[in-house]
Write an enzyme that holds these catalytic residues in place. Structure first.
Site, mmCIF file in Angstrom:
data_model
loop_
_atom_site.group_PDB
_atom_site.id
_atom_site.type_symbol
_atom_site.label_atom_id
_atom_site.label_comp_id
_atom_site.label_asym_id
_atom_site.label_seq_id
_atom_site.Cartn_x
_atom_site.Cartn_y
_atom_site.Cartn_z
ATOM 1 N N ASP A 89 0.866 -1.177 0.000
ATOM 2 C CA ASP A 89 0.000 0.000 0.000
ATOM 3 C C ASP A 89 0.906 1.232 0.000
ATOM 4 O O ASP A 89 1.509 1.560 1.021
ATOM 5 C CB ASP A 89 -0.902 0.021 1.237
ATOM 6 N N LYS A 151 -6.767 3.515 -3.374
ATOM 7 C CA LYS A 151 -7.175 3.497 -1.966
ATOM 8 C C LYS A 151 -7.382 4.926 -1.505
ATOM 9 O O LYS A 151 -6.614 5.817 -1.847
ATOM 10 C CB LYS A 151 -6.085 2.790 -1.152
ATOM 11 N N LYS A 180 -10.097 0.400 -2.523
ATOM 12 C CA LYS A 180 -10.027 0.137 -1.083
ATOM 13 C C LYS A 180 -10.428 1.397 -0.337
ATOM 14 O O LYS A 180 -9.849 2.466 -0.539
ATOM 15 C CB LYS A 180 -8.621 -0.301 -0.676
#
Length: 214
Positions: A89, A151, A180
């Site tokens: 991430d 995300k 996400k």
């Protein structure tokens, strides 16, 4: 809806101890969350604690500001995957995006994706700091760079995920990337609503409470 398989069970605070990470992994195994999300120094520990469980290890890089140089992010990503991370991430360089330097942002994402090969790359755009046009541009950079996810948030900015942001992000990436939602997701109703809007993963430290009420 099996909410547990949408959840990245997360512990990213500066004060998280090795014991806290082991406990996080025990909880993830017990409740069969999709992944745990940890800082890089704990990737190997999490991997050992989760061995054979089927729970993935996600590691954050360039976290939480995204302002370190690209070579440092690439090094960090390679070290995390070498230590056993299944997913990365990464935080984009928000300042470069806001300055309109989309080539820089796209190239950085692309280089990190190439560095980690078949591992999953989630691109944190930190929506709380962006205009709508900047959010759209960031999603397009992630698309062009062949990332796997966009995300919403680190959870350490001035705000977390919103329904409007997830809806917007999904409208840009469609089925080409996954979305996400992360930051401020604390109950089952909110989690379910994000999934209905198109999120396929949820980052939260409230996973146990969420699934206990679903």
């Amino acid at each position: 809806m099996q909410l547990n398989q949408y959840i990245d069970h997360t512990s990213l605070k500066a004060v998280a101890t090795p014991g806290d990470i082991i406990q996080l992994c025990k909880e993830a195994k017990k409740h069969q969350f999709y992944a745990v999300c940890v800082n890089g120094s704990y990737v190997r520990l999490a991997g050992e604690a989760l061995k054979g469980s089927g729970v993935k290890v996600a590691a954050v890089i360039g976290f939480p500001l995204g302002a370190m140089d690209t070579r440092s992010k690439i090094f960090e990503a390679r070290e995390c995957t070498a230590s056993g991370a299944d997913e990365i991430d990464m935080v984009i360089n928000i300042g470069e995006l806001k300055d309109g330097n989309l080539k820089f942002v796209e190239d950085e994402i692309s280089e990190i994706k190439k560095a980690i090969g078949t591992k999953v790359l989630k691109v944190i755009i930190e929506t709380c700091y962006l205009t709508e046009d900047e959010k759209i541009a960031a999603c397009k950079c992630a698309l062009n760079a062949k990332a796997d996810f966009v995300k919403t948030s680190t959870g350490f900015g001035s705000g977390g995920a919103t329904f409007e942001d997830v809806k917007l992000m999904k409208s840009i990436v469609g089925d080409k990337l996954q979305v996400k939602a992360s930051g401020g997701i604390k109950d089952a109703e909110t989690a379910a609503n994000y999934i209905k809007l198109g999120a396929s993963r949820l980052g939260t430290s409230s996973g146990i409470f969420i699934i206990s009420k679903s």
